[in-house]
Motif scaffolding. Structure first.
Motif, PDB file in Angstrom:
ATOM      1  N   GLY A   1      56.652 -40.120 -49.576  1.00 53.19           N
ATOM      2  CA  GLY A   1      57.256 -40.349 -50.890  1.00 53.19           C
ATOM      3  C   GLY A   1      56.215 -40.691 -51.935  1.00 53.19           C
ATOM      4  N   GLU A   2      55.251 -41.557 -51.570  1.00 50.81           N
ATOM      5  CA  GLU A   2      54.184 -41.909 -52.515  1.00 50.81           C
ATOM      6  C   GLU A   2      53.350 -40.684 -52.867  1.00 50.81           C
ATOM      7  OE1 GLU A   2      51.982 -45.001 -50.630  1.00 50.81           O
ATOM      8  OE2 GLU A   2      53.402 -46.563 -51.211  1.00 50.81           O
ATOM      9  N   THR A   3      53.044 -39.884 -51.878  1.00 50.67           N
ATOM     10  CA  THR A   3      52.236 -38.685 -52.111  1.00 50.67           C
ATOM     11  C   THR A   3      52.976 -37.726 -53.037  1.00 50.67           C
ATOM     12  OG1 THR A   3      51.208 -38.922 -49.944  1.00 50.67           O
ATOM     13  CG2 THR A   3      51.068 -36.760 -50.984  1.00 50.67           C
ATOM     14  N   ILE A   4      54.260 -37.533 -52.798  1.00 51.04           N
ATOM     15  CA  ILE A   4      55.050 -36.636 -53.649  1.00 51.04           C
ATOM     16  C   ILE A   4      55.109 -37.176 -55.071  1.00 51.04           C
ATOM     17  CG2 ILE A   4      57.395 -35.790 -54.071  1.00 51.04           C
ATOM     18  CD1 ILE A   4      57.650 -35.426 -51.038  1.00 51.04           C
ATOM     19  N   ASP A   5      55.279 -38.499 -55.224  1.00 48.20           N
ATOM     20  CA  ASP A   5      55.309 -39.094 -56.565  1.00 48.20           C
ATOM     21  C   ASP A   5      53.988 -38.837 -57.298  1.00 48.20           C
ATOM     22  OD1 ASP A   5      57.857 -40.008 -56.115  1.00 48.20           O
ATOM     23  OD2 ASP A   5      57.247 -42.080 -55.684  1.00 48.20           O
TER      24      ASP A   5
END
Length: 159
Positions: free
Chosen positions: A90-94
């Motif tokens: 999720g952090e990477t996608i954000d």
């Protein structure tokens, strides 16, 4: 039949019942092979259980309990790993979305296309101008409708 015909029949793969096998794709052939092996393993377990009696059955139940216990021990660890991966993903996608938005905004700006903030600002200015024109129209209508006013008097808000 000729010798050649007999020879050709020997080259044809056959199933357990002697029937000719159809040509199967690699994955289908592998699946069939493994399902047949599972079937044979089940038959072997059944035959062994008959030979050894209830002791063998009890040993299988105990082995199953052990496998189930080990799986349950690993479940919280697996769930923890899944959650960490989900959080990291999720952090990477954000970060990827933000980088994409920034680059897209810069590219649109270079092309002279306004961004959302600029469009919203223009929309507000147009609304303010529309409101001012509506107010002037109402004032003109009120002025024209009032018989006591001199038609040559200036309208409010026009000077």
């Amino acid at each position: 039949m000729s010798d050649r015909d007999d020879h050709d029949d020997d080259d044809i793969p056959r199933d357990e019942r002697g029937r000719p096998l159809r040509a199967l794709s690699g994955a289908t052939r592998d699946l069939r092979k493994y399902t047949h092996q599972i079937w044979l393993a089940g038959l072997g377990a059944y035959a062994r259980a008959e030979e050894e009696g209830s002791g063998f059955f009890d040993a299988l139940v105990e082995a199953g309990r052990e496998v189930e216990r080990r799986a349950k021990e690993k479940t919280p660890r697996v769930e923890d790993i899944k959650e960490r991966v989900r959080h990291h993903t999720g952090e990477t996608i954000d970060r990827m979305e933000k980088a994409f938005d920034d680059r897209l905004g810069k590219a649109l700006s270079r092309l002279g296309i306004p961004n959302k903030r600029e469009v919203d600002s223009l929309r507000q200015r147009v609304q303010d101008l529309t409101n001012a024109l509506d107010q002037m129209d109402r004032a003109r209508a009120d002025h024209d409708a009032d018989p006591d006013l001199d038609p040559d008097d200036d309208l409010p808000g026009t000077r």
